[in-house]
Design a protein around this motif. Structure first.
Motif, PDB file in Angstrom:
ATOM      1  N   ALA A  59      -5.465  15.150 -14.067  1.00 37.25           N
ATOM      2  CA  ALA A  59      -4.534  16.253 -13.836  1.00 37.25           C
ATOM      3  C   ALA A  59      -3.922  16.778 -15.136  1.00 37.25           C
ATOM      4  O   ALA A  59      -3.466  17.916 -15.192  1.00 37.25           O
ATOM      5  N   THR A  60      -3.915  15.956 -16.168  1.00 36.31           N
ATOM      6  CA  THR A  60      -3.307  16.367 -17.438  1.00 36.31           C
ATOM      7  C   THR A  60      -4.346  16.626 -18.520  1.00 36.31           C
ATOM      8  O   THR A  60      -4.002  16.814 -19.677  1.00 36.31           O
ATOM      9  N   ASP A  61      -5.606  16.604 -18.165  1.00 33.53           N
ATOM     10  CA  ASP A  61      -6.707  16.815 -19.107  1.00 33.53           C
ATOM     11  C   ASP A  61      -6.698  15.815 -20.254  1.00 33.53           C
ATOM     12  O   ASP A  61      -7.125  16.117 -21.361  1.00 33.53           O
ATOM     13  N   ALA A  62      -6.171  14.625 -20.011  1.00 33.82           N
ATOM     14  CA  ALA A  62      -6.172  13.562 -21.018  1.00 33.82           C
ATOM     15  C   ALA A  62      -7.455  12.749 -20.864  1.00 33.82           C
ATOM     16  O   ALA A  62      -7.965  12.574 -19.765  1.00 33.82           O
ATOM     17  N   GLU A  63      -7.974  12.291 -21.977  1.00 31.46           N
ATOM     18  CA  GLU A  63      -9.170  11.450 -21.952  1.00 31.46           C
ATOM     19  C   GLU A  63      -8.808  10.089 -22.538  1.00 31.46           C
ATOM     20  O   GLU A  63      -8.199  10.000 -23.595  1.00 31.46           O
ATOM     21  N   TYR A  64      -9.199   9.043 -21.826  1.00 33.17           N
ATOM     22  CA  TYR A  64      -8.908   7.679 -22.268  1.00 33.17           C
ATOM     23  C   TYR A  64     -10.202   6.902 -22.412  1.00 33.17           C
ATOM     24  O   TYR A  64     -11.171   7.140 -21.694  1.00 33.17           O
ATOM     25  N   ASN A  65     -10.206   5.962 -23.331  1.00 29.87           N
ATOM     26  CA  ASN A  65     -11.350   5.090 -23.552  1.00 29.87           C
ATOM     27  C   ASN A  65     -11.297   3.971 -22.511  1.00 29.87           C
ATOM     28  O   ASN A  65     -10.380   3.140 -22.524  1.00 29.87           O
ATOM     29  N   GLY A  66     -12.269   3.942 -21.624  1.00 30.14           N
ATOM     30  CA  GLY A  66     -12.283   2.965 -20.537  1.00 30.14           C
ATOM     31  C   GLY A  66     -12.354   1.529 -21.024  1.00 30.14           C
ATOM     32  O   GLY A  66     -11.704   0.640 -20.460  1.00 30.14           O
ATOM     33  N   MET A  67     -13.134   1.255 -22.070  1.00 35.20           N
ATOM     34  CA  MET A  67     -13.251  -0.097 -22.610  1.00 35.20           C
ATOM     35  C   MET A  67     -11.914  -0.562 -23.182  1.00 35.20           C
ATOM     36  O   MET A  67     -11.480  -1.683 -22.938  1.00 35.20           O
ATOM     37  N   LYS A  68     -11.264   0.306 -23.908  1.00 31.00           N
ATOM     38  CA  LYS A  68      -9.957  -0.013 -24.497  1.00 31.00           C
ATOM     39  C   LYS A  68      -8.942  -0.326 -23.400  1.00 31.00           C
ATOM     40  O   LYS A  68      -8.222  -1.333 -23.470  1.00 31.00           O
ATOM     41  N   LEU A  69      -8.891   0.504 -22.380  1.00 29.37           N
ATOM     42  CA  LEU A  69      -7.947   0.272 -21.289  1.00 29.37           C
ATOM     43  C   LEU A  69      -8.269  -0.998 -20.524  1.00 29.37           C
ATOM     44  O   LEU A  69      -7.366  -1.709 -20.078  1.00 29.37           O
ATOM     45  N   GLY A  70      -9.545  -1.295 -20.377  1.00 28.40           N
ATOM     46  CA  GLY A  70      -9.931  -2.523 -19.692  1.00 28.40           C
ATOM     47  C   GLY A  70      -9.480  -3.764 -20.442  1.00 28.40           C
ATOM     48  O   GLY A  70      -8.958  -4.714 -19.843  1.00 28.40           O
ATOM     49  N   ILE A  71      -9.647  -3.754 -21.750  1.00 21.46           N
ATOM     50  CA  ILE A  71      -9.229  -4.904 -22.560  1.00 21.46           C
ATOM     51  C   ILE A  71      -7.703  -5.021 -22.560  1.00 21.46           C
ATOM     52  O   ILE A  71      -7.157  -6.117 -22.421  1.00 21.46           O
ATOM     53  N   LYS A  72      -7.002  -3.887 -22.689  1.00 18.17           N
ATOM     54  CA  LYS A  72      -5.540  -3.921 -22.653  1.00 18.17           C
ATOM     55  C   LYS A  72      -5.043  -4.432 -21.300  1.00 18.17           C
ATOM     56  O   LYS A  72      -4.087  -5.202 -21.230  1.00 18.17           O
ATOM     57  N   THR A  73      -5.698  -4.027 -20.231  1.00 20.08           N
ATOM     58  CA  THR A  73      -5.313  -4.503 -18.898  1.00 20.08           C
ATOM     59  C   THR A  73      -5.559  -5.996 -18.770  1.00 20.08           C
ATOM     60  O   THR A  73      -4.736  -6.727 -18.205  1.00 20.08           O
ATOM     61  N   LEU A  74      -6.675  -6.462 -19.300  1.00 17.77           N
ATOM     62  CA  LEU A  74      -6.983  -7.888 -19.248  1.00 17.77           C
ATOM     63  C   LEU A  74      -5.935  -8.701 -20.002  1.00 17.77           C
ATOM     64  O   LEU A  74      -5.451  -9.729 -19.496  1.00 17.77           O
ATOM     65  N   VAL A  75      -5.556  -8.249 -21.187  1.00 14.44           N
ATOM     66  CA  VAL A  75      -4.529  -8.957 -21.963  1.00 14.44           C
ATOM     67  C   VAL A  75      -3.209  -8.957 -21.195  1.00 14.44           C
ATOM     68  O   VAL A  75      -2.514  -9.976 -21.114  1.00 14.44           O
ATOM     69  N   LEU A  76      -2.869  -7.825 -20.587  1.00 14.37           N
ATOM     70  CA  LEU A  76      -1.626  -7.748 -19.815  1.00 14.37           C
ATOM     71  C   LEU A  76      -1.672  -8.664 -18.596  1.00 14.37           C
ATOM     72  O   LEU A  76      -0.673  -9.292 -18.242  1.00 14.37           O
ATOM     73  N   LEU A  77      -2.819  -8.775 -17.967  1.00 17.83           N
ATOM     74  CA  LEU A  77      -2.943  -9.683 -16.823  1.00 17.83           C
ATOM     75  C   LEU A  77      -2.805 -11.144 -17.251  1.00 17.83           C
ATOM     76  O   LEU A  77      -2.264 -11.963 -16.501  1.00 17.83           O
ATOM     77  N   VAL A  78      -3.257 -11.477 -18.447  1.00 18.31           N
ATOM     78  CA  VAL A  78      -3.054 -12.841 -18.973  1.00 18.31           C
ATOM     79  C   VAL A  78      -1.562 -13.079 -19.196  1.00 18.31           C
ATOM     80  O   VAL A  78      -1.027 -14.133 -18.822  1.00 18.31           O
ATOM     81  N   ILE A  79      -0.870 -12.090 -19.776  1.00 18.61           N
ATOM     82  CA  ILE A  79       0.581 -12.210 -19.964  1.00 18.61           C
ATOM     83  C   ILE A  79       1.263 -12.401 -18.614  1.00 18.61           C
ATOM     84  O   ILE A  79       2.084 -13.304 -18.433  1.00 18.61           O
ATOM     85  N   GLY A  80       0.925 -11.554 -17.659  1.00 21.97           N
ATOM     86  CA  GLY A  80       1.521 -11.648 -16.328  1.00 21.97           C
ATOM     87  C   GLY A  80       1.186 -12.939 -15.623  1.00 21.97           C
ATOM     88  O   GLY A  80       2.028 -13.535 -14.947  1.00 21.97           O
ATOM     89  N   GLY A  81      -0.053 -13.410 -15.774  1.00 18.66           N
ATOM     90  CA  GLY A  81      -0.457 -14.663 -15.140  1.00 18.66           C
ATOM     91  C   GLY A  81       0.294 -15.859 -15.696  1.00 18.66           C
ATOM     92  O   GLY A  81       0.756 -16.727 -14.940  1.00 18.66           O
ATOM     93  N   LEU A  82       0.425 -15.910 -17.016  1.00 20.89           N
ATOM     94  CA  LEU A  82       1.188 -17.000 -17.631  1.00 20.89           C
ATOM     95  C   LEU A  82       2.655 -16.935 -17.200  1.00 20.89           C
ATOM     96  O   LEU A  82       3.261 -17.956 -16.866  1.00 20.89           O
ATOM     97  N   ALA A  83       3.210 -15.729 -17.216  1.00 24.74           N
ATOM     98  CA  ALA A  83       4.611 -15.577 -16.807  1.00 24.74           C
ATOM     99  C   ALA A  83       4.789 -15.977 -15.350  1.00 24.74           C
ATOM    100  O   ALA A  83       5.719 -16.710 -15.010  1.00 24.74           O
ATOM    101  N   LEU A  84       3.902 -15.534 -14.494  1.00 23.88           N
ATOM    102  CA  LEU A  84       3.997 -15.860 -13.070  1.00 23.88           C
ATOM    103  C   LEU A  84       3.907 -17.370 -12.849  1.00 23.88           C
ATOM    104  O   LEU A  84       4.676 -17.938 -12.074  1.00 23.88           O
ATOM    105  N   THR A  85       3.003 -18.006 -13.548  1.00 25.68           N
ATOM    106  CA  THR A  85       2.827 -19.451 -13.402  1.00 25.68           C
ATOM    107  C   THR A  85       4.107 -20.201 -13.738  1.00 25.68           C
ATOM    108  O   THR A  85       4.534 -21.081 -12.984  1.00 25.68           O
TER     109      THR A  85
END
Length: 116
Positions: A59-85
């Protein structure tokens, strides 16, 4: 639509700063203190705003790198998983945990800034 995107970017950047701030809060806690639940809440803020930005991209005509976002999401999920544990277990946070969490935050910021 641009205002919504800018608001999400603002909240996402604020979340990164709050995660680093949470490290400073955790360092002031006694050695036998459990992990502060703020880690989990702020990681959720990061995840929600990041996903909202990605979903808003067409909707905003922004383009994102899918690989970059996937890795950033994975790192964030590790942070969240450790915190949740450690938030759920309510045991004293190991000494290695807060520096590891803030290290992962710094890695995520580095990926965001330096990966074009």
């Amino acid at each position: 639509m641009e205002f919504v995107r800018l608001l999400l970017v603002f909240l996402h950047l604020l979340g990164m700063a709050l995660l680093v701030g949470m490290f400073l809060v955790q360092r002031r806690a006694p050695a036998d203190a459990p992990l502060n639940p703020g880690w989990l809440h702020i990681a959720a803020l990061q995840l929600i705003t990041g996903l909202a930005l990605q979903l808003l991209a067409p909707a905003t005509d922004a383009e994102y790198n899918g690989m970059k976002l996937g890795i950033k999401t994975l790192v964030l999920l590790v942070i969240g998983g450790l915190a949740l544990t450690y938030v759920i277990r309510r045991v004293p946070a190991p000494k290695w945990l807060p520096p590891s969490l803030v290290g992962l935050v710094v890695v995520n910021v580095g990926i965001a800034v330096f990966w074009t």
